[in-house]
Design a protein around this motif. Structure first.
Motif, PDB file in Angstrom:
ATOM      1  N   GLY A   1      11.938  -6.459   8.509  1.00 24.75           N
ATOM      2  CA  GLY A   1      12.166  -7.807   7.997  1.00 24.75           C
ATOM      3  C   GLY A   1      12.233  -7.814   6.469  1.00 24.75           C
ATOM      4  N   ALA A   2      11.381  -7.001   5.842  1.00 29.04           N
ATOM      5  CA  ALA A   2      11.405  -6.876   4.382  1.00 29.04           C
ATOM      6  C   ALA A   2      12.699  -6.211   3.917  1.00 29.04           C
ATOM      7  N   ALA A   3      13.064  -5.120   4.583  1.00 27.64           N
ATOM      8  CA  ALA A   3      14.271  -4.386   4.189  1.00 27.64           C
ATOM      9  C   ALA A   3      15.510  -5.261   4.313  1.00 27.64           C
ATOM     10  N   TYR A   4      15.599  -6.000   5.394  1.00 31.42           N
ATOM     11  CA  TYR A   4      16.784  -6.833   5.615  1.00 31.42           C
ATOM     12  C   TYR A   4      16.864  -7.956   4.593  1.00 31.42           C
ATOM     13  N   LYS A   5      15.726  -8.474   4.172  1.00 34.12           N
ATOM     14  CA  LYS A   5      15.749  -9.528   3.153  1.00 34.12           C
ATOM     15  C   LYS A   5      16.202  -8.961   1.805  1.00 34.12           C
ATOM     16  N   ILE A   6      15.735  -7.773   1.473  1.00 35.42           N
ATOM     17  CA  ILE A   6      16.187  -7.145   0.224  1.00 35.42           C
ATOM     18  C   ILE A   6      17.696  -6.913   0.278  1.00 35.42           C
ATOM     19  N   ARG A   7      18.196  -6.476   1.440  1.00 37.86           N
ATOM     20  CA  ARG A   7      19.637  -6.263   1.593  1.00 37.86           C
ATOM     21  C   ARG A   7      20.386  -7.574   1.375  1.00 37.86           C
ATOM     22  N   ARG A   8      19.867  -8.673   1.855  1.00 35.95           N
ATOM     23  CA  ARG A   8      20.521  -9.972   1.638  1.00 35.95           C
ATOM     24  C   ARG A   8      20.527 -10.325   0.148  1.00 35.95           C
TER      25      ARG A   8
ATOM     26  N   VAL B   1       6.011  -2.047  -4.175  1.00 38.26           N
ATOM     27  CA  VAL B   1       5.642  -1.389  -2.918  1.00 38.26           C
ATOM     28  C   VAL B   1       5.206  -2.454  -1.916  1.00 38.26           C
ATOM     29  N   ILE B   2       5.745  -2.356  -0.730  1.00 35.33           N
ATOM     30  CA  ILE B   2       5.303  -3.205   0.378  1.00 35.33           C
ATOM     31  C   ILE B   2       4.693  -2.294   1.438  1.00 35.33           C
ATOM     32  N   VAL B   3       3.408  -2.501   1.716  1.00 36.78           N
ATOM     33  CA  VAL B   3       2.714  -1.710   2.735  1.00 36.78           C
ATOM     34  C   VAL B   3       2.751  -2.521   4.031  1.00 36.78           C
ATOM     35  N   ALA B   4       3.677  -2.142   4.915  1.00 42.64           N
ATOM     36  CA  ALA B   4       3.906  -2.884   6.158  1.00 42.64           C
ATOM     37  C   ALA B   4       3.433  -2.064   7.349  1.00 42.64           C
ATOM     38  N   THR B   5       2.192  -1.635   7.286  1.00 45.73           N
ATOM     39  CA  THR B   5       1.596  -0.831   8.348  1.00 45.73           C
ATOM     40  C   THR B   5       0.417  -1.599   8.965  1.00 45.73           C
ATOM     41  N   GLU B   6      -0.189  -1.033   9.995  1.00 46.77           N
ATOM     42  CA  GLU B   6      -1.440  -1.586  10.500  1.00 46.77           C
ATOM     43  C   GLU B   6      -2.481  -1.540   9.380  1.00 46.77           C
ATOM     44  N   SER B   7      -3.451  -2.451   9.430  1.00 45.10           N
ATOM     45  CA  SER B   7      -4.450  -2.506   8.361  1.00 45.10           C
ATOM     46  C   SER B   7      -5.244  -1.209   8.272  1.00 45.10           C
ATOM     47  N   TRP B   8      -5.493  -0.561   9.426  1.00 45.42           N
ATOM     48  CA  TRP B   8      -6.263   0.689   9.383  1.00 45.42           C
ATOM     49  C   TRP B   8      -5.468   1.808   8.714  1.00 45.42           C
ATOM     50  N   ALA B   9      -4.133   1.754   8.786  1.00 44.44           N
ATOM     51  CA  ALA B   9      -3.305   2.748   8.100  1.00 44.44           C
ATOM     52  C   ALA B   9      -3.140   2.402   6.625  1.00 44.44           C
ATOM     53  N   ALA B  10      -3.186   1.112   6.304  1.00 42.96           N
ATOM     54  CA  ALA B  10      -3.051   0.689   4.917  1.00 42.96           C
ATOM     55  C   ALA B  10      -4.306   0.976   4.109  1.00 42.96           C
TER      56      ALA B  10
ATOM     57  N   PRO C   1       8.037 -13.147  15.470  1.00 41.79           N
ATOM     58  CA  PRO C   1       8.460 -14.018  14.362  1.00 41.79           C
ATOM     59  C   PRO C   1       7.477 -13.999  13.192  1.00 41.79           C
ATOM     60  N   ASN C   2       6.165 -13.969  13.501  1.00 39.64           N
ATOM     61  CA  ASN C   2       5.157 -13.914  12.432  1.00 39.64           C
ATOM     62  C   ASN C   2       5.312 -12.654  11.598  1.00 39.64           C
ATOM     63  N   CYS C   3       5.568 -11.530  12.258  1.00 39.87           N
ATOM     64  CA  CYS C   3       5.692 -10.258  11.542  1.00 39.87           C
ATOM     65  C   CYS C   3       6.932 -10.238  10.649  1.00 39.87           C
ATOM     66  N   ILE C   4       8.040 -10.774  11.160  1.00 44.20           N
ATOM     67  CA  ILE C   4       9.254 -10.854  10.340  1.00 44.20           C
ATOM     68  C   ILE C   4       8.983 -11.679   9.095  1.00 44.20           C
ATOM     69  N   GLU C   5       8.378 -12.840   9.288  1.00 45.66           N
ATOM     70  CA  GLU C   5       8.090 -13.717   8.151  1.00 45.66           C
ATOM     71  C   GLU C   5       7.126 -13.064   7.179  1.00 45.66           C
ATOM     72  N   SER C   6       6.186 -12.272   7.690  1.00 49.12           N
ATOM     73  CA  SER C   6       5.245 -11.565   6.820  1.00 49.12           C
ATOM     74  C   SER C   6       5.986 -10.600   5.899  1.00 49.12           C
ATOM     75  N   GLY C   7       6.935  -9.842   6.456  1.00 46.12           N
ATOM     76  CA  GLY C   7       7.731  -8.930   5.635  1.00 46.12           C
ATOM     77  C   GLY C   7       8.564  -9.666   4.609  1.00 46.12           C
ATOM     78  N   GLU C   8       9.114 -10.811   5.016  1.00 45.81           N
ATOM     79  CA  GLU C   8       9.939 -11.589   4.096  1.00 45.81           C
ATOM     80  C   GLU C   8       9.100 -12.185   2.964  1.00 45.81           C
ATOM     81  N   ARG C   9       7.892 -12.663   3.284  1.00 44.21           N
ATOM     82  CA  ARG C   9       7.004 -13.197   2.235  1.00 44.21           C
ATOM     83  C   ARG C   9       6.637 -12.113   1.229  1.00 44.21           C
ATOM     84  N   ALA C  10       6.439 -10.903   1.723  1.00 46.01           N
ATOM     85  CA  ALA C  10       6.093  -9.800   0.820  1.00 46.01           C
ATOM     86  C   ALA C  10       7.213  -9.553  -0.183  1.00 46.01           C
ATOM     87  N   VAL C  11       8.452  -9.609   0.281  1.00 46.35           N
ATOM     88  CA  VAL C  11       9.593  -9.448  -0.627  1.00 46.35           C
ATOM     89  C   VAL C  11       9.623 -10.577  -1.642  1.00 46.35           C
TER      90      VAL C  11
END
Length: 500
Positions: free
Chosen positions: A15-22, A295-304, A468-478
């Motif tokens: 979701g973050a990558a696609y928003k940057i592409r837009r 940098v956008i860390v879009a992983t599980e919290s335990w991996a982040a 949908p929540n995850c997509i929006e989360s990536g977009e907010r990060a961008v």
């Protein structure tokens, strides 16, 4: 040109990558790179298309989530941009029945149940799912005053506390836990209602009663359906939506539209650092170092957590406090004539109080048109969850036998029915637990990361586990990073409306 490095290729990272592409397509001088440790993209969204052994068609098997909530607009918006909106797939609501396994029997979920509140009198009064004592206690919700909360005051409550307070223990054990807690694979004793279903808290305060609130909501939904009826030939809008080729159709198209040349799989991030000029260096497992301004860390919290710890230990501490559970799904294909089950249903829920290995079962070929060839049945079982973590220690062979046995004892599967094939998908530490205090932890994470230039976190660990929540989360990060650079995208100012 400024570059953003995205760590994680699940739906939030995509979701973050696609928003940057837009943004790039609008003329902004930006670049991005995405790294994913797995050999494939999509994270927990995984679809396999499997040919029928007889060569008579194909099965579409979702290993992770098989749908999204229709009312949430993000997936629809992205699907329209990608040109796959017409491939959205509604459920076959002619078969919309859900059973709950209780005291050794299958009971249909009474018509009119919304979340866990009855909105139709006769189906509720005649169901055998609840005792008369339980029914009377649930009806007392109409008379129990709401919790006293001052205007603007934040308060939270566990699912168990809330449901028992308003509608009684039996409602929790037989209905709310399998319906609500099961979605999050969470323990009702610790599950934060404000973080998962804040709408329930709002309904209590607005209407004074859950039953009154859901009656009002049901009336509004019916009015909206009358006001905006489906156009001739238009697909019906059902509670859940998927895609014709499974949920991976969405993430595959997001990756392609973002630019596969910018995406690298099979590599993990070993270290993250920031220099005095606020430039980021991302060290990869193959020895490569990427540099970027964001940098956008879009992983599980335990991996982040280990990546963020050298940057901000306080954020890392909050990340470490977010708990996770493991689960698995097992899909089995059968000859429809052999199963011995009435497949005119969506599936079965197993309350935790029944102490079964099976959490739930979906009749995938009934719920979703086209998921199996004619004459075939596709059934999916769920195991794991907070009270069955030891199940994840079992071998693949053991899990297969356990789920088949549960299908026989709970669903009534014919013991002589032999699977044409099966698929097992394990999701270790795959579901975050939004326990009490979750929103406070997330606010700390967002506040402190907001003060670090070029850093954002995204994913299902924070403000919603749905697609949908995850997509929006990536977009907010961008948007967070672009705003720091003085870039304000027009799409960020479009108010999205819920679908009915």
């Amino acid at each position: 040109m400024k570059r953003i490095i995205i760590i994680g290729g699940g739906v939030a990272g995509l979701g973050a990558a696609y928003k940057i592409r837009r943004a790039i397509s609008q003329g902004y001088e930006l670049d991005f790179l995405l790294v994913e440790k797995a050999p494939r993209l999509g994270g927990k969204i995984l679809t396999e298309i499997i040919q029928d052994p007889s060569g008579n068609g194909e099965f579409i098997v979702d290993g992770g989530p098989d749908c999204f909530l229709t009312e949430k607009p993000a997936c629809h918006r992205i699907a329209k941009r990608l040109g796959i909106f017409e491939d959205e797939l509604p459920t076959d609501d002619s078969k919309r029945r859900t059973f709950i396994f209780s005291r050794g029997k299958l009971y249909p979920l009474p018509d009119g149940i919304m979340m866990f509140a009855p909105t139709k009198f006769l189906p509720f009064m005649t169901t055998g799912l609840f005792s008369w004592t339980g029914k009377i206690r649930m009806a007392m919700d109409l008379f129990i005053p709401p919790k006293k909360v001052k205007p603007g005051e934040f308060y939270d409550e566990t699912l168990e506390s809330f449901v028992v307070r308003r509608m009684g223990r039996e409602c929790l054990d037989r209905l709310a836990e399998p319906l609500v807690g099961g979605v999050h694979a969470s323990d009702p004793k610790t599950m934060s209602l404000a973080a998962t279903f804040p709408r329930l808290l709002e309904i209590e305060q607005t209407y004074g009663s859950l039953i009154k609130g859901f009656l009002a909501i049901r009336k509004k939904v019916e009015e909206m359906r009358k006001k905006y009826p489906p156009k001739p030939g238009q697909k019906p809008r059902t509670f859940f939506t998927s895609f014709v080729k499974g949920m991976q159709q969405l993430t595959d198209r997001m990756a392609e539209a973002s630019g596969l040349e910018k995406i690298h799989t099979g590599l993990s991030v070993t270290f993250l650092e920031r220099d005095s000029q606020n430039r980021w260096r991302v060290h990869l497992s193959n020895g490569t170092v990427w540099e970027g301004e964001g940098v956008i860390v879009a992983t599980e919290s335990w991996a982040a957590e280990p990546l963020i710890k050298p940057i901000d230990p306080k954020i890392a501490e909050a990340l470490a406090e977010i708990l996770w559970t493991s689960s698995a799904t097992l899909s089995f294909a059968f000859d429809e004539r052999e199963v011995g089950i009435d497949l005119n249903a969506f599936g079965v829920l197993c309350p935790m109080v029944e102490a079964r290995a099976l959490m739930a079962a979906t009749y995938s070929s009934s719920k979703w048109p086209g998921r199996a060839p004619p004459g075939r049945a596709l059934l999916r079982g769920f195991v794991g969850g907070p009270h069955n973590q030891d199940m994840m220690e079992r071998s693949d062979e053991e899990l297969v036998q356990i789920v088949l046995s549960e299908f026989q004892e709970i669903l009534g599967l014919n013991p002589k029915a032999k699977p044409l094939f099966y698929r097992l998908y394990r999701w270790p530490r795959g579901m975050p637990q939004y326990t009490l205090g979750h929103l406070e932890r997330v606010e700390l994470i967002e506040k402190r990361s907001g003060e670090i230039p070029g850093l954002a976190l995204a994913g299902g660990s924070y403000r919603g586990v749905g697609i949908p929540n995850c997509i929006e989360s990536g977009e907010r990060a961008v948007s967070k990073i672009l705003n720091e650079w003085g870039i304000d995208l027009a799409e960020d100012h479009i108010e999205e409306k819920r679908y009915y």
